[in-house]
Scaffold this motif. Sequence first.
Motif, PDB file in Angstrom:
ATOM      1  N   GLY A  54       0.870  -1.164   0.000  1.00 17.06           N
ATOM      2  CA  GLY A  54       0.000   0.000   0.000  1.00 17.06           C
ATOM      3  C   GLY A  54       0.902   1.207   0.000  1.00 17.06           C
ATOM      4  N   LYS A  55       0.716   2.083  -0.967  1.00 20.72           N
ATOM      5  CA  LYS A  55       1.569   3.258  -1.075  1.00 20.72           C
ATOM      6  C   LYS A  55       1.407   4.103   0.189  1.00 20.72           C
ATOM      7  N   GLY A  56       2.455   4.188   0.977  1.00 23.59           N
ATOM      8  CA  GLY A  56       2.427   4.941   2.225  1.00 23.59           C
ATOM      9  C   GLY A  56       1.865   4.174   3.410  1.00 23.59           C
ATOM     10  N   LEU A  57       1.618   2.860   3.277  1.00 19.61           N
ATOM     11  CA  LEU A  57       1.076   2.061   4.381  1.00 19.61           C
ATOM     12  C   LEU A  57       2.033   2.075   5.568  1.00 19.61           C
ATOM     13  N   LEU A  58       1.537   2.467   6.717  1.00 15.76           N
ATOM     14  CA  LEU A  58       2.341   2.528   7.925  1.00 15.76           C
ATOM     15  C   LEU A  58       2.594   1.120   8.438  1.00 15.76           C
ATOM     16  N   THR A  59       3.845   0.810   8.698  1.00 17.61           N
ATOM     17  CA  THR A  59       4.223  -0.454   9.317  1.00 17.61           C
ATOM     18  C   THR A  59       4.930  -0.108  10.613  1.00 17.61           C
ATOM     19  N   SER A  60       4.434  -0.623  11.715  1.00 16.54           N
ATOM     20  CA  SER A  60       4.998  -0.316  13.032  1.00 16.54           C
ATOM     21  C   SER A  60       5.649  -1.546  13.643  1.00 16.54           C
ATOM     22  N   VAL A  61       6.766  -1.325  14.300  1.00 11.93           N
ATOM     23  CA  VAL A  61       7.405  -2.385  15.079  1.00 11.93           C
ATOM     24  C   VAL A  61       6.728  -2.383  16.444  1.00 11.93           C
ATOM     25  N   VAL A  62       6.296  -3.555  16.898  1.00 12.29           N
ATOM     26  CA  VAL A  62       5.660  -3.677  18.206  1.00 12.29           C
ATOM     27  C   VAL A  62       6.434  -4.678  19.040  1.00 12.29           C
ATOM     28  N   GLN A  63       6.499  -4.432  20.332  1.00  9.91           N
ATOM     29  CA  GLN A  63       7.297  -5.290  21.198  1.00  9.91           C
ATOM     30  C   GLN A  63       6.475  -6.104  22.184  1.00  9.91           C
ATOM     31  N   THR A  64       5.235  -5.676  22.405  1.00 15.94           N
ATOM     32  CA  THR A  64       4.347  -6.418  23.308  1.00 15.94           C
ATOM     33  C   THR A  64       2.928  -6.334  22.789  1.00 15.94           C
TER      34      THR A  64
END
Length: 187
Positions: free
Chosen positions: A172-182
Amino acid sequence: MASESVKVVVRCRPMNDRERALNCKAVVSLDSDRGQCFIEKPGAAEEPPKQFTFDGAYCTQHTTEQMYNEVAYPLVEGVTEGYNGTIFAYGQTGSGKSFTMQGVAELAAYRGVIPRAFEHIFETIQNTKFLVRTSYLEIYNEEIRDLLGNDTKQNMEVRVDPICSSEEGWAGKGLLTSVVQTFSHLS
């Protein structure tokens, strides 16, 4: 390892308050043992109901917990072993996608597939080192929206990555991907 085949499962949600107030009649019945769904035509008692067969069928008496344990749990186990897995919720507006996928937070038996899956993943990897990235998009009325982005109303473009690397494939153009730890980062 989880099965590599596509499975199609149907779930019939319970009637909501509005439907009960309008004295709506249920026209869908299920035979969960056989994975069959029957749909009656209102006002046509002489016609036999339409019959459809699926890999699984869950009626209003089944909790999301039961459905998760039988359908999603093996898929999520495969994900924790390094395999790709997808749960695709499809249906018309009001059919119960949000009820199944997000659930009812106040009722433990009806907590949705998404929170159960993330909880399952984080319980499984709690004593190992993993990188968990998440993105969350919705396709509704042919519009694609990033549900983690700043503007959840903005329509996105989805394109296939011409290089098709293991990192992307489609994007997705500009799709936010976040790193999560819990798990708590997601809820």
